[in-house]
Design a protein around this motif. Structure first.
Motif, PDB file in Angstrom:
ATOM      1  N   ALA A   1      25.985  16.070  75.016  1.00 49.17           N
ATOM      2  CA  ALA A   1      26.747  17.320  74.920  1.00 49.17           C
ATOM      3  C   ALA A   1      25.870  18.562  74.764  1.00 49.17           C
ATOM      4  CB  ALA A   1      27.770  17.230  73.796  1.00 49.17           C
ATOM      5  N   PRO A   2      24.905  18.602  73.827  1.00 47.46           N
ATOM      6  CA  PRO A   2      24.096  19.822  73.705  1.00 47.46           C
ATOM      7  C   PRO A   2      23.232  20.079  74.933  1.00 47.46           C
ATOM      8  CG  PRO A   2      23.250  18.087  72.268  1.00 47.46           C
ATOM      9  CD  PRO A   2      24.577  17.622  72.770  1.00 47.46           C
ATOM     10  N   ILE A   3      22.769  19.016  75.572  1.00 48.08           N
ATOM     11  CA  ILE A   3      21.947  19.174  76.767  1.00 48.08           C
ATOM     12  C   ILE A   3      22.767  19.791  77.892  1.00 48.08           C
ATOM     13  CG2 ILE A   3      20.590  17.956  78.517  1.00 48.08           C
ATOM     14  CD1 ILE A   3      20.038  15.811  76.357  1.00 48.08           C
ATOM     15  N   VAL A   4      23.974  19.246  78.101  1.00 42.30           N
ATOM     16  CA  VAL A   4      24.838  19.740  79.168  1.00 42.30           C
ATOM     17  C   VAL A   4      25.268  21.178  78.882  1.00 42.30           C
ATOM     18  CG1 VAL A   4      27.013  19.401  80.400  1.00 42.30           C
ATOM     19  CG2 VAL A   4      25.630  17.424  79.745  1.00 42.30           C
ATOM     20  N   ALA A   5      25.604  21.470  77.618  1.00 36.85           N
ATOM     21  CA  ALA A   5      26.012  22.832  77.264  1.00 36.85           C
ATOM     22  C   ALA A   5      24.887  23.829  77.530  1.00 36.85           C
ATOM     23  CB  ALA A   5      26.432  22.888  75.796  1.00 36.85           C
ATOM     24  N   TRP A   6      23.667  23.443  77.235  1.00 36.34           N
ATOM     25  CA  TRP A   6      22.517  24.319  77.495  1.00 36.34           C
ATOM     26  C   TRP A   6      22.336  24.520  78.997  1.00 36.34           C
ATOM     27  CZ3 TRP A   6      19.512  27.291  74.463  1.00 36.34           C
ATOM     28  CH2 TRP A   6      18.340  27.806  75.043  1.00 36.34           C
ATOM     29  N   LEU A   7      22.490  23.455  79.754  1.00 37.39           N
ATOM     30  CA  LEU A   7      22.301  23.547  81.201  1.00 37.39           C
ATOM     31  C   LEU A   7      23.358  24.418  81.871  1.00 37.39           C
ATOM     32  CD1 LEU A   7      21.287  19.868  82.073  1.00 37.39           C
ATOM     33  CD2 LEU A   7      19.806  21.886  82.017  1.00 37.39           C
TER      34      LEU A   7
ATOM     35  N   ASP B   1      25.420  27.883  77.873  1.00 36.56           N
ATOM     36  CA  ASP B   1      26.141  28.255  76.652  1.00 36.56           C
ATOM     37  C   ASP B   1      25.325  27.829  75.433  1.00 36.56           C
ATOM     38  OD1 ASP B   1      27.918  28.710  74.551  1.00 36.56           O
ATOM     39  OD2 ASP B   1      29.671  28.213  75.772  1.00 36.56           O
ATOM     40  N   PRO B   2      24.344  28.640  75.024  1.00 38.00           N
ATOM     41  CA  PRO B   2      23.476  28.255  73.905  1.00 38.00           C
ATOM     42  C   PRO B   2      24.204  28.165  72.564  1.00 38.00           C
ATOM     43  CG  PRO B   2      23.025  30.511  74.602  1.00 38.00           C
ATOM     44  CD  PRO B   2      23.935  29.919  75.631  1.00 38.00           C
ATOM     45  N   THR B   3      25.257  28.985  72.378  1.00 36.10           N
ATOM     46  CA  THR B   3      26.009  28.906  71.121  1.00 36.10           C
ATOM     47  C   THR B   3      26.669  27.545  70.980  1.00 36.10           C
ATOM     48  OG1 THR B   3      26.461  31.286  71.115  1.00 36.10           O
ATOM     49  CG2 THR B   3      27.900  29.905  69.781  1.00 36.10           C
ATOM     50  N   ALA B   4      27.325  27.096  72.048  1.00 37.33           N
ATOM     51  CA  ALA B   4      27.948  25.775  72.033  1.00 37.33           C
ATOM     52  C   ALA B   4      26.888  24.688  71.908  1.00 37.33           C
ATOM     53  CB  ALA B   4      28.777  25.567  73.293  1.00 37.33           C
ATOM     54  N   ALA B   5      25.763  24.860  72.586  1.00 41.36           N
ATOM     55  CA  ALA B   5      24.693  23.858  72.523  1.00 41.36           C
ATOM     56  C   ALA B   5      24.205  23.675  71.089  1.00 41.36           C
ATOM     57  CB  ALA B   5      23.541  24.260  73.432  1.00 41.36           C
ATOM     58  N   GLY B   6      24.060  24.780  70.360  1.00 40.06           N
ATOM     59  CA  GLY B   6      23.641  24.688  68.968  1.00 40.06           C
ATOM     60  C   GLY B   6      24.633  23.916  68.120  1.00 40.06           C
ATOM     61  N   LEU B   7      25.925  24.186  68.330  1.00 44.48           N
ATOM     62  CA  LEU B   7      26.959  23.455  67.611  1.00 44.48           C
ATOM     63  C   LEU B   7      26.916  21.980  67.968  1.00 44.48           C
ATOM     64  CD1 LEU B   7      29.569  23.132  65.945  1.00 44.48           C
ATOM     65  CD2 LEU B   7      30.844  23.819  67.994  1.00 44.48           C
ATOM     66  N   TYR B   8      26.710  21.674  69.232  1.00 41.94           N
ATOM     67  CA  TYR B   8      26.731  20.283  69.677  1.00 41.94           C
ATOM     68  C   TYR B   8      25.533  19.490  69.173  1.00 41.94           C
ATOM     69  CZ  TYR B   8      30.373  22.078  72.800  1.00 41.94           C
ATOM     70  OH  TYR B   8      31.500  22.681  73.312  1.00 41.94           O
ATOM     71  N   VAL B   9      24.441  20.166  68.875  1.00 36.37           N
ATOM     72  CA  VAL B   9      23.315  19.480  68.224  1.00 36.37           C
ATOM     73  C   VAL B   9      23.751  18.975  66.852  1.00 36.37           C
ATOM     74  CG1 VAL B   9      21.045  19.791  67.170  1.00 36.37           C
ATOM     75  CG2 VAL B   9      21.487  20.702  69.451  1.00 36.37           C
ATOM     76  N   LEU B  10      24.454  19.829  66.098  1.00 32.08           N
ATOM     77  CA  LEU B  10      24.963  19.434  64.787  1.00 32.08           C
ATOM     78  C   LEU B  10      25.957  18.285  64.923  1.00 32.08           C
ATOM     79  CD1 LEU B  10      25.426  19.838  61.731  1.00 32.08           C
ATOM     80  CD2 LEU B  10      27.162  21.553  62.325  1.00 32.08           C
TER      81      LEU B  10
END
Length: 206
Positions: free
Chosen positions: A156-162, A165-174
């Motif tokens: 999820a964080p990888i796909v969000a970054w790609l 959407d860095p804000t979502a990517a940060g949340l998805y790391v958590l």
């Protein structure tokens, strides 16, 4: 969008609302209301939909799945409309923490997968579609729901970054960290080859 008056309080309120909604243990509530017993004493003891399926009640498991997803998506949607994407991300974090560590159950909750899906659906629908494809493919090939869940959370964080959407990517790391942490026993069983497999006939196979 209604603009908050400023400061930290909109984020704090979003976190609180997310936590309270996320902490509602729908799996436990539904199984008790329908006479299926205390889900914490059935199967793995988890309050999520996969364990509710072990009661043999498919409809109950589906209802748990949908409600757990809704309690992730609803606070995110409310925060997004009221205060923007940052508050929505905070609300999503609150919902996940509430589901996985609910104060009402001594901080012993579910594994966060359905609730995370609700969060991702509202914030980044495309990301959900892509990781859902990975989840379904892995579960179909291996019948290990836990492996599909862990993989989807990690992607999820990888796909969000790609998708930008860095804000979502940060949340998805958590979210990924929490989901993987909550699956640590499943990971141990996977490594030992002892993890339960899902039966496509309805009940999880042993």
């Amino acid at each position: 969008m209604i603009e908050p008056s400023g400061g930290w309080w909109p984020l704090a309120l979003a976190l609180l609302i997310g936590y309270v909604l996320g902490s509602i243990p729908f799996g436990l509530v539904l199984t008790r209301l329908t006479g299926a017993g205390d889900i914490r004493r059935i199967g793995s003891g988890n309050i999520g939909a996969t364990n509710v399926l072990r009661t043999g009640r498919k409809g109950l498991a589906l209802a748990t799945l949908l409600l757990d997803a809704a309690k992730g998506g609803l606070p995110v949607a409310l925060a997004l409309a009221w205060a923007g994407p940052e508050a929505a991300a905070v609300a999503g974090a609150g919902a996940i923490v509430g589901h996985c560590f609910p104060v009402w159950l001594g901080f012993k909750g579910g594994k966060g997968v359905a609730t995370a899906a609700g969060v991702v659906l509202v914030l980044t629908p495309l990301v959900l579609v892509l990781i859902l494809v990975a989840f379904v493919a892995i579960v179909w090939a291996t019948r290990w729901v836990s492996l599909g869940s862990i993989t989807a959370a990690a992607l999820a964080p990888i796909v969000a970054w790609l998708v930008g959407d860095p804000t979502a990517a940060g949340l998805y790391v958590l979210i990924a960290a929490i989901v993987i942490l909550k699956h640590r026993e499943n990971i141990g069983r996977l490594l030992r080859g002892q993890e339960n497999r899902l039966s496509f006939g309805g009940r999880p196979a042993s």
